[in-house]
Design an enzyme around this catalytic site. Structure first.
Site, PDB file in Angstrom:
ATOM      1  N   ARG A  39      -3.885 -10.510   4.106  1.00 46.13           N
ATOM      2  CA  ARG A  39      -4.132 -10.505   2.660  1.00 46.13           C
ATOM      3  C   ARG A  39      -2.909  -9.890   1.982  1.00 46.13           C
ATOM      4  NH1 ARG A  39      -6.316  -7.134  -1.327  1.00 46.13           N
ATOM      5  NH2 ARG A  39      -7.573  -8.241  -2.886  1.00 46.13           N
ATOM      6  N   LYS A  86       0.822  -1.207   0.000  1.00 49.74           N
ATOM      7  CA  LYS A  86       0.000   0.000   0.000  1.00 49.74           C
ATOM      8  C   LYS A  86       0.863   1.267   0.000  1.00 49.74           C
ATOM      9  CE  LYS A  86      -4.060  -2.019   0.039  1.00 49.74           C
ATOM     10  NZ  LYS A  86      -4.948  -2.124   1.198  1.00 49.74           N
TER      11      LYS A  86
END
Length: 280
Positions: A255, A220
């Protein structure tokens, strides 16, 4: 504390004793870090097999990018991308399958094709009928927090509480059992990159919610801001660092894109937690 996550097709998954890894399989041309890499079915299936070999317990199949300003696709396009992959994975029968969708129709068809979990990045706020699908099929349900298209509370943890109270209310009204629900705080979907870091620092406070936690920090932007690494494909080391931190602070499911690297890092975190438990 061990928890049994109820899934579709009579499956359950034990959470708590071991970090559970969800491998990301984006069958899209435009996802932020791996768009186009697994767009063909045979390549996607090969990637899934490799993630399973590397230690993935769940394969999360997505057919629409959720990156900021991504081009939206219609339901039929999404289904044409994900359903063949889900069917092929289900025929192999060696992993739990999740579908990454906010559409009730896609969720229903995916479960019919063999998926066990619906991973909803809108936490039932966009298409509440997903809850009815989960009720009818017994599917596991991941409810992710998002700040998109809404006003946020000034405190990130309070914003989590406000959002999840509504998500859980929708789920309960549909008759969803608590043992079907997992929450995801939505790293990368907060109001700012600084809030992602604050959420990472205050993750222990998420224990206020009596549900297992899935986290998705993989590659991210806020990790890039911390490390100074602009290329998402080079952020796996820092992703693993966040995985260890979050595991020690109570996260259950991770994840990730790079399953092997995170599996190794999380084995260390699990050993630490086991050592602590043995001394109690």
């Amino acid at each position: 504390m061990l928890k049994q996550w109820q899934l579709a097709h009579g499956k359950t998954l034990e959470l708590g004793a071991q970090a559970i890894i969800m491998g990301i399989l984006n069958v899209t041309p435009d996802s932020f870090s791996d768009g186009g890499q697994h767009f063909q079915a045979d390549i996607a299936l090969q990637k899934a097999r490799q993630m399973i070999a590397d230690g993935a317990h769940i394969i999360d199949v997505g057919g629409e990018s959720t990156k900021p300003n991504a081009e939206a696709v219609d339901a039929k396009t999404e289904q044409n991308r994900v359903l063949p992959i889900i069917k092929m994975l289900a025929e192999q029968g060696d992993c739990i399958i999740s579908v990454d969708t906010y559409r009730a129709e896609t969720a229903k068809l995916a479960i019919e094709a063999g998926a066990h979990i619906v991973n909803d990045v809108w936490g039932l706020h966009r298409e509440p009928d997903i809850a009815d699908v989960a009720k009818a099929t017994g599917a596991g349900l991941v409810l992710m927090h998002t700040s998109r298209e809404r006003e946020c509370a000034s405190d990130p943890l309070e914003d989590q509480a406000v959002f999840f109270r509504k998500s859980i209310e929708i789920a309960h009204q549909a008759g969803i059992a608590d043992n079907q629900i997992v929450l995801d705080p939505g790293f990368g979907f907060t109001c700012s990159l600084d809030e992602d870091v604050e959420l990472l620092a205050r993750f222990k406070e998420m224990a206020r919610f009596p549900y297992p936690m899935l986290v998705g920090t993989s590659r991210k932007r806020f990790i890039g801001k911390i490390s100074g690494i602009t290329d998402p494909l080079q952020r796996d080391v820092t992703t693993s660092a966040t995985s260890v931190t979050l595991r020690l602070d109570g996260a259950d499911i991770f994840r990730v894109h790079n399953v092997s690297m995170n599996a190794q890092a999380l084995a260390v975190a699990d050993a630490i937690l086991q050592s602590r438990a043995n001394k109690l």
